[in-house]
Design an enzyme around this catalytic site. Structure first.
Site, mmCIF file in Angstrom:
data_model
loop_
_atom_site.group_PDB
_atom_site.id
_atom_site.type_symbol
_atom_site.label_atom_id
_atom_site.label_comp_id
_atom_site.label_asym_id
_atom_site.label_seq_id
_atom_site.Cartn_x
_atom_site.Cartn_y
_atom_site.Cartn_z
ATOM 1 N N GLU A 327 -5.553 -2.765 -3.326
ATOM 2 C CA GLU A 327 -4.685 -2.623 -4.493
ATOM 3 C C GLU A 327 -3.229 -2.644 -4.043
ATOM 4 O O GLU A 327 -2.839 -1.873 -3.161
ATOM 5 C CB GLU A 327 -4.940 -1.302 -5.222
ATOM 6 C CG GLU A 327 -6.253 -1.227 -5.970
ATOM 7 C CD GLU A 327 -6.360 0.057 -6.792
ATOM 8 O OE1 GLU A 327 -6.995 0.014 -7.845
ATOM 9 O OE2 GLU A 327 -5.815 1.104 -6.372
ATOM 10 N N CYS A 328 -2.437 -3.525 -4.613
ATOM 11 C CA CYS A 328 -0.998 -3.601 -4.380
ATOM 12 C C CYS A 328 -0.695 -3.670 -2.880
ATOM 13 O O CYS A 328 -0.923 -4.694 -2.252
ATOM 14 C CB CYS A 328 -0.281 -2.428 -5.045
ATOM 15 S SG CYS A 328 1.490 -2.714 -5.263
ATOM 16 N N GLY A 329 -0.210 -2.597 -2.254
ATOM 17 C CA GLY A 329 0.056 -2.641 -0.823
ATOM 18 C C GLY A 329 -1.176 -2.965 -0.013
ATOM 19 O O GLY A 329 -1.104 -3.680 0.996
ATOM 20 N N THR A 427 -5.826 -6.911 -5.939
ATOM 21 C CA THR A 427 -5.024 -6.956 -7.161
ATOM 22 C C THR A 427 -3.672 -6.315 -6.886
ATOM 23 O O THR A 427 -3.539 -5.455 -6.013
ATOM 24 C CB THR A 427 -5.693 -6.187 -8.319
ATOM 25 O OG1 THR A 427 -5.750 -4.788 -7.975
ATOM 26 C CG2 THR A 427 -7.089 -6.691 -8.594
#
Length: 436
Positions: A327-329, A427
């Site tokens: 997720e993200c990072g 994501t």
């Protein structure tokens, strides 16, 4: 019966978090059990709440969660003496289009739970106008009740007197006024406050804030303004599907942005979670059946992540046979490369083709509704997931199969689709809840 109160403000940066922590610790020091919540998608503040109260805090979110899920989460306050919900942004700030049970505004939670709002007002650069702002917030929405005001960063006794007189004339209670006090400022970085676990002196900071606020605020009057609250039984819980039975979770200063309620929901559904530290060059538990890399600050540690060969090779070996999600990072670390703010390019794990850069920062912020076009751990094609995106990275390349069709809160399609390659998925949004 617990007493419930929402702490909000006209805008961000006024002092909501500091006042929440100070009140929570001051009442705890008096022997009261205090439970905190965070309204909205901020994933940093709950850790500060836990440090102040000794009790886990979770997010409640009217855009992403239905009333049943919110009732389930706030039910943890049943055995508390005081329950505080810290707002995000300004009291009525949300998105333009309604989500599951509201727009994500703090006012939604206040009205839903029937808790009055304690406003933090910063009257810097104004005097009587502060009363006009408070009165406007009081009268803007009929279902939201104002308890009163705490003034923050008051310049002088004369300044305080001017503002107090105006608020009294408007019929608004003033519970206290805080002069400027740099010693209780919480350090910040580009995604908000520096995380609680990164601050060795956080306990002393909260103690000083509690002492300072107790000296300048009528704690008994604030407590008396809270609403007696009888929690309603939750018809259902979070209805969250864990990504696997045994979950290897990356957890350290670079990978810490995951909503506490998600971890609780996974455990409640029977999942077992083992943590590992990529920064300590650890690989995921070989006995796990799925690996999850949350967001965080990998851009601050990109050189170390790139150099940690055991982590990178261990993650690649894991992904040969089992799903890995970021997720993200975490998504950025699953990618090919990450360029830091100084323009230095660091090789990441290469499980996905994503390449990102912080050299030219651009903020990406907002709620996300994703319809999965490919499966990801715990969710099949067609699943609708609600989350929130907040980062400053720029996509240089995102060549893999899109994971989802992603919309913002207005319904507009966005470019951050996420990716899938082999067993790896990622994501840019952080998952908050599933659409039922």
């Amino acid at each position: 019966m617990p007493a419930g109160l929402v702490i909000s403000a006209p805008a961000s940066g006024v002092g909501k978090t500091t006042l929440t922590l100070a009140l929570a610790r001051a009442w705890r020091n008096r022997g009261l059990n205090v439970q905190c919540f965070k309204s909205g998608p901020d994933y940093i503040d709950p850790a500060f709440h836990a440090a102040a109260t000794g009790r886990a805090s979770v997010n409640v979110d009217s855009w992403a969660m239905d009333r049943g899920a919110i009732a389930h989460l706030v039910g943890r306050g049943t055995d508390a003496d005081v329950v505080l919900a810290e707002g995000s942004m300004g009291l009525f700030d949300g998105v333009a289009a309604r989500g599951v049970s509201g727009t994500g505004a703090t006012a939604d939670i206040a009205e839903m739970l029937g808790w009055p709002v304690l406003l933090v007002i910063d009257p810097s650069g104004q005097a009587q106008t502060a009363a006009a702002i408070a009165a406007g917030l009081r009268d803007y929405r009929a279902g939201v009740q104002l308890a009163g005001v705490v003034l923050n960063r008051v310049a002088s006794p004369r300044h305080e007197d001017l503002v107090r007189r105006a608020l009294n004339d408007a019929g608004i209670a003033v519970f206290g006024a805080l002069p400027r006090h740099a010693e209780i400022s919480l350090p910040k970085r580009h995604l908000g406050l520096v995380q609680a676990e990164e601050q060795a002196e956080i306990g002393k900071l909260i103690d000083e804030a509690a002492r300072f606020v107790a000296e300048h605020v009528d704690l008994d009057a604030v407590l008396g303004s809270a609403a007696s609250w009888s929690p309603q039984p939750a018809v259902n819980g979070m209805n969250v599907t864990p990504p696997g039975q045994r979950i290897a979770l990356a957890r350290d200063a670079a990978f810490s942005f995951i909503y506490p309620h998600m971890l609780e929901a996974w455990r409640a559904a029977g999942a077992e979670i083992s943590t590992f530290s990529p920064l300590a060059d650890e690989a995921p538990d070989a006995s796990a059946d799925v690996c999850w890399l949350p967001g965080g600050y990998p851009e601050l540690h990109a050189g170390k992540i790139a150099a940690n060969a055991r982590f990178r090779s261990g993650l690649r070996a894991f992904a040969d046979t089992r799903p890995v999600h970021g997720e993200c990072g975490g998504y950025m670390v699953l990618g090919t490369a990450l360029t830091d703010a100084d323009g230095i390019r660091h090789e990441m794990t290469g499980l996905l083709g994503l390449e990102t850069s912080f050299a030219k920062r651009r903020m990406h912020l907002g709620y996300r509704l994703a319809a999965l076009a490919a499966p990801m751990p715990g969710h099949q094609v067609g699943a609708r997931l609600r989350g929130h995106e907040f980062h400053y990275s720029t996509i240089i390349a995102q060549p893999d199969t899109p994971l989802a069709v992603v919309h913002d809160a207005t319904g507009a399609v966005i470019a951050e689709t996420g990716s899938r390659r082999g067993h790896a998925t990622g994501t840019f949004f952080h998952l908050i809840a599933e659409d039922r």
